[in-house]
Design an enzyme around this catalytic site. Structure first.
Site, PDB file in Angstrom:
ATOM      1  N   PRO A   1       9.809  -4.740  -0.470  1.00  0.00           N
ATOM      2  CA  PRO A   1      10.758  -4.155   0.378  1.00  0.00           C
ATOM      3  C   PRO A   1      10.540  -4.108   1.592  1.00  0.00           C
ATOM      4  O   PRO A   1       9.231  -3.387   1.836  1.00  0.00           O
ATOM      5  CB  PRO A   1      11.355  -2.784  -0.167  1.00  0.00           C
ATOM      6  CG  PRO A   1      10.920  -2.725  -1.639  1.00  0.00           C
ATOM      7  CD  PRO A   1       9.190  -3.564  -1.772  1.00  0.00           C
TER       8      PRO A   1
ATOM      9  N   LYS B   1       0.796  -1.366   0.043  1.00  0.00           N
ATOM     10  CA  LYS B   1      -0.033   0.027   0.146  1.00  0.00           C
ATOM     11  C   LYS B   1       1.102   1.293  -0.123  1.00  0.00           C
ATOM     12  O   LYS B   1       2.106   1.403   0.424  1.00  0.00           O
ATOM     13  CB  LYS B   1      -0.790   0.028   1.179  1.00  0.00           C
ATOM     14  CG  LYS B   1      -0.213   0.080   2.530  1.00  0.00           C
ATOM     15  CD  LYS B   1       0.203   1.370   3.172  1.00  0.00           C
ATOM     16  CE  LYS B   1       0.883   1.157   4.343  1.00  0.00           C
ATOM     17  NZ  LYS B   1       1.819   2.284   4.714  1.00  0.00           N
TER      18      LYS B   1
ATOM     19  N   GLY C   1       7.669   1.321   4.562  1.00  0.00           N
ATOM     20  CA  GLY C   1       6.267   2.170   4.528  1.00  0.00           C
ATOM     21  C   GLY C   1       5.317   1.729   3.582  1.00  0.00           C
ATOM     22  O   GLY C   1       4.235   2.290   3.217  1.00  0.00           O
ATOM     23  N   LEU C   2       5.361   0.488   3.216  1.00  0.00           N
ATOM     24  CA  LEU C   2       4.796  -0.208   2.111  1.00  0.00           C
ATOM     25  C   LEU C   2       3.698  -1.172   2.759  1.00  0.00           C
ATOM     26  O   LEU C   2       2.782  -1.760   1.866  1.00  0.00           O
ATOM     27  CB  LEU C   2       5.239  -0.820   1.008  1.00  0.00           C
ATOM     28  CG  LEU C   2       6.349   0.237   0.343  1.00  0.00           C
ATOM     29  CD1 LEU C   2       7.035  -0.389  -0.754  1.00  0.00           C
ATOM     30  CD2 LEU C   2       5.285   1.188  -0.699  1.00  0.00           C
TER      31      LEU C   2
ATOM     32  N   ASP D   1      -2.024  -1.560  11.047  1.00  0.00           N
ATOM     33  CA  ASP D   1      -2.507  -1.464   9.518  1.00  0.00           C
ATOM     34  C   ASP D   1      -2.852  -2.837   9.035  1.00  0.00           C
ATOM     35  O   ASP D   1      -2.838  -3.013   7.705  1.00  0.00           O
ATOM     36  CB  ASP D   1      -1.555  -0.595   8.677  1.00  0.00           C
ATOM     37  CG  ASP D   1      -0.120  -1.067   8.321  1.00  0.00           C
ATOM     38  OD1 ASP D   1       0.107  -2.279   9.203  1.00  0.00           O
ATOM     39  OD2 ASP D   1       0.902  -0.468   7.989  1.00  0.00           O
TER      40      ASP D   1
ATOM     41  N   GLY E   1       4.230  -4.487   3.923  1.00  0.00           N
ATOM     42  CA  GLY E   1       4.469  -5.568   3.314  1.00  0.00           C
ATOM     43  C   GLY E   1       4.225  -6.870   4.374  1.00  0.00           C
ATOM     44  O   GLY E   1       3.488  -7.806   4.283  1.00  0.00           O
ATOM     45  N   GLY E   2       4.842  -6.556   5.685  1.00  0.00           N
ATOM     46  CA  GLY E   2       4.628  -7.673   6.780  1.00  0.00           C
ATOM     47  C   GLY E   2       2.928  -7.615   6.985  1.00  0.00           C
ATOM     48  O   GLY E   2       2.755  -8.768   7.264  1.00  0.00           O
TER      49      GLY E   2
END
Ligand code: C5P
Length: 282
Positions: free
Chosen positions: A95, A12, A99-100, A137, A102-103
């Site tokens: 990555p 995101k 701040g994307l 999130d 992923g986890g």
């Protein structure tokens, strides 16, 4: 009986992020619009007879109980009151620490996959509640798409998805710890209202929307990592903005061609890794 299922776990970006205040529990009250893009991890789940296992491919990330994917499994086991022996395999492309999300997205994909694999009678609202128990999130990624996220990030309001957005992700390769960014934030100014941003989102005009992107965490992230500030300043004309607490920076473009050209230029000028992505479709 299904033996193996796979789920896609999308990254995101935060198109809007305002921090409304500090909470007594140490977290911050947020108002943020999250938007899934087509940069994805893959999560594979297979039934096992006894204990659960986790392998991670494509990134040097702990494959133990500290991994959010494992926490998701344990949280769902607690919810249904029995063990759900599963072999989890994560193929990482998003990555980490950027701040994307992923986890968190992997964890939500694990919840969706477990429901399919073990034929559990749980709907998305229940999964969102479980997800909110182990991250801020994580709940968003259960249904993904585009959503206004409030509270700690777990109170969701789905938004009408805009026409697919063309974005360039700029990956500075820095690991920016989220708690440090929140700690460095000075909450002195009056918070911004998202109305103009939401109007631009509804209008489906990327040029107008680009002018309305906002992230309150950019200032503290710049303070902690001057390198981020230099990249953001270099890309000021493109209205580059930080995603979440960083370190990923993104630019919203008017077309796929513009995105490709910008990605090439940023890579050439700054030597940074870039990715051209579009809004994810589920
Ligand atoms: O919940 P999660 O593990 O994603 O949060 C990581 C850290 O980010 C928290 O420990 C906290 O320092 C910070 N945070 C916050 N307020 C939020 C979300 C995260 O202060 N709403």
């Amino acid at each position: 009986m299904t033996a193996t299922v796979t789920e896609r776990a999308a990254a995101k970006v935060n198109l809007w992020l305002e921090v409304l205040g500090r909470r007594p529990d140490g977290y911050h009250e947020l108002e943020t619009v999250m938007h899934e893009v087509d940069l994805e991890d893959l999560v594979e789940l297979s039934r096992r007879r006894d204990s659960s296992t986790l392998v991670v491919e494509g990134a040097a990330i702990a494959a133990d109980e500290s991994n959010l994917a494992f926490k998701a499994l344990r949280a769902l086991e607690a919810k249904v009151g029995r063990s759900l022996p599963t072999a989890l395999r994560l193929v990482k492309r998003i990555p980490a620490g950027g701040g994307l999300g992923g986890g968190s997205s992997d964890a939500a994909a694990v919840l969706r996959g477990l429901v399919r694999l073990h034929d559990l009678d749980l709907g998305p609202e229940e999964l969102e509640e479980v997800a909110a128990g182990f991250g801020s999130d994580t709940a968003f990624f259960v249904r993904g798409g585009t959503a206004m996220c409030r509270g700690r990030g777990e109170r969701l309001e789905a938004l009408e998805p805009p026409s697919p957005l063309d974005l360039v992700l700029v990956l500075p390769g820095l690991h920016v710890p989220t708690p440090a960014v929140f700690r460095a934030l000075e909450l002195t100014v009056r918070s911004r209202q998202p109305y103009d941003f939401l109007t631009a989102l509804r209008a489906n005009d990327p040029i107008e929307l680009r002018a309305r992107l906002f992230n309150r965490l950019e200032e503290p992230a710049r303070k902690l990592h001057p390198e981020l500030g230099r990249i953001l300043d270099h890309l000021a004309a493109e209205r580059a903005i930080l995603s979440g607490s960083g370190s990923t920076i993104f630019c919203l473009c008017a077309s796929g061609d513009e995105a490709e050209a910008l990605a090439g230029r940023v890579h050439g000028e700054c030597g940074l890794e870039t990715r051209v992505v579009v809004s994810a479709r589920r």
